[in-house]
Motif scaffolding. Structure first.
Motif, mmCIF file in Angstrom:
data_model
loop_
_atom_site.group_PDB
_atom_site.id
_atom_site.type_symbol
_atom_site.label_atom_id
_atom_site.label_comp_id
_atom_site.label_asym_id
_atom_site.label_seq_id
_atom_site.Cartn_x
_atom_site.Cartn_y
_atom_site.Cartn_z
ATOM 1 N N ASN A 91 9.226 -12.298 -2.520
ATOM 2 C CA ASN A 91 8.795 -11.030 -1.926
ATOM 3 C C ASN A 91 7.305 -10.817 -2.177
ATOM 4 N N GLY A 92 6.816 -9.665 -1.732
ATOM 5 C CA GLY A 92 5.398 -9.357 -1.867
ATOM 6 C C GLY A 92 4.929 -9.277 -3.310
ATOM 7 N N SER A 93 5.758 -8.739 -4.177
ATOM 8 C CA SER A 93 5.389 -8.661 -5.601
ATOM 9 C C SER A 93 5.232 -10.053 -6.194
ATOM 10 N N PHE A 95 4.474 -12.675 -4.541
ATOM 11 C CA PHE A 95 3.289 -13.275 -3.926
ATOM 12 C C PHE A 95 2.017 -12.848 -4.644
ATOM 13 N N GLU A 96 1.888 -11.561 -4.940
ATOM 14 C CA GLU A 96 0.690 -11.070 -5.629
ATOM 15 C C GLU A 96 0.533 -11.732 -6.989
ATOM 16 N N ARG A 99 -0.344 -15.441 -6.455
ATOM 17 C CA ARG A 99 -1.714 -15.578 -5.947
ATOM 18 C C ARG A 99 -2.703 -15.516 -7.108
ATOM 19 N N PHE A 118 8.159 -19.807 0.504
ATOM 20 C CA PHE A 118 8.996 -18.612 0.451
ATOM 21 C C PHE A 118 10.457 -19.034 0.485
ATOM 22 N N SER A 124 16.386 -13.974 -1.098
ATOM 23 C CA SER A 124 15.218 -13.286 -1.649
ATOM 24 C C SER A 124 15.540 -12.258 -2.728
#
Length: 154
Positions: A91-93, A95-96, A99, A118, A124
């Motif tokens: 998920n986006g969390s 990913f951050e 990164r 992903f 997910s």
């Protein structure tokens, strides 16, 4: 040779982990699924148990190996001559976080590339922390872990 390290605690391995490795196996010549010791985590399962599960799950893929290491992942990658670090994102969390780790790794080890895959959407929501909590409460985790293994709370 395109060698990648897929690091994690795998406490326990989930279907999401399996999904990432199986899909990446066609991208790399070799993937080392590497169990790292994380100083901020206390493992529910022994290193030996986690290694055995990983070997069982990936025994049908010739280019996937299982290992364990201490210290920084980038140092382990250098030791095994891996040019890639494979990471899975749900998920986006995730990913951050990944990164940030990838950017710091690139700064400290310019030779090492981070490759992020992903997980498939239906996987997910699965993570090892929640699986461990279900286990602690005597719940059934079979739908969240690879079908080739059986996991019960220690």
């Amino acid at each position: 040779m395109k060698r990648a390290v897929f690091p994690g605690s795998f406490d326990p391995i989930t279907r999401g982990h399996e999904n990432i490795v199986r899909r990446a196996a066609s991208i790399f010549d070799e993937i080392i699924v590497a169990i790292g010791s994380n100083s901020s985590k206390k493992s529910m399962f022994s290193l030996e148990q986690r290694k055995q599960w990983l070997e069982e799950v990936f025994n049908d893929i010739d280019n996937v190996k299982v290992d364990a290491y201490d210290g920084m992942t980038m140092d382990y990658c250098k030791k095994v001559d891996a040019g890639f670090m494979l990471r899975g994102v749900r998920n986006g969390s995730d990913f951050e976080y990944e990164r940030t780790i990838a950017q710091m790794t690139k700064f400290m080890a310019p030779h090492l590339e981070t490759v992020i895959l992903f997980t498939d959407p239906e996987l997910s929501a699965i993570n090892s922390t929640v699986v461990r909590e279900i286990l602690r409460n005597n719940g059934d985790v079979t739908q969240f872990i690879p079908s080739s293994i059986h996991v019960t709370a220690p």
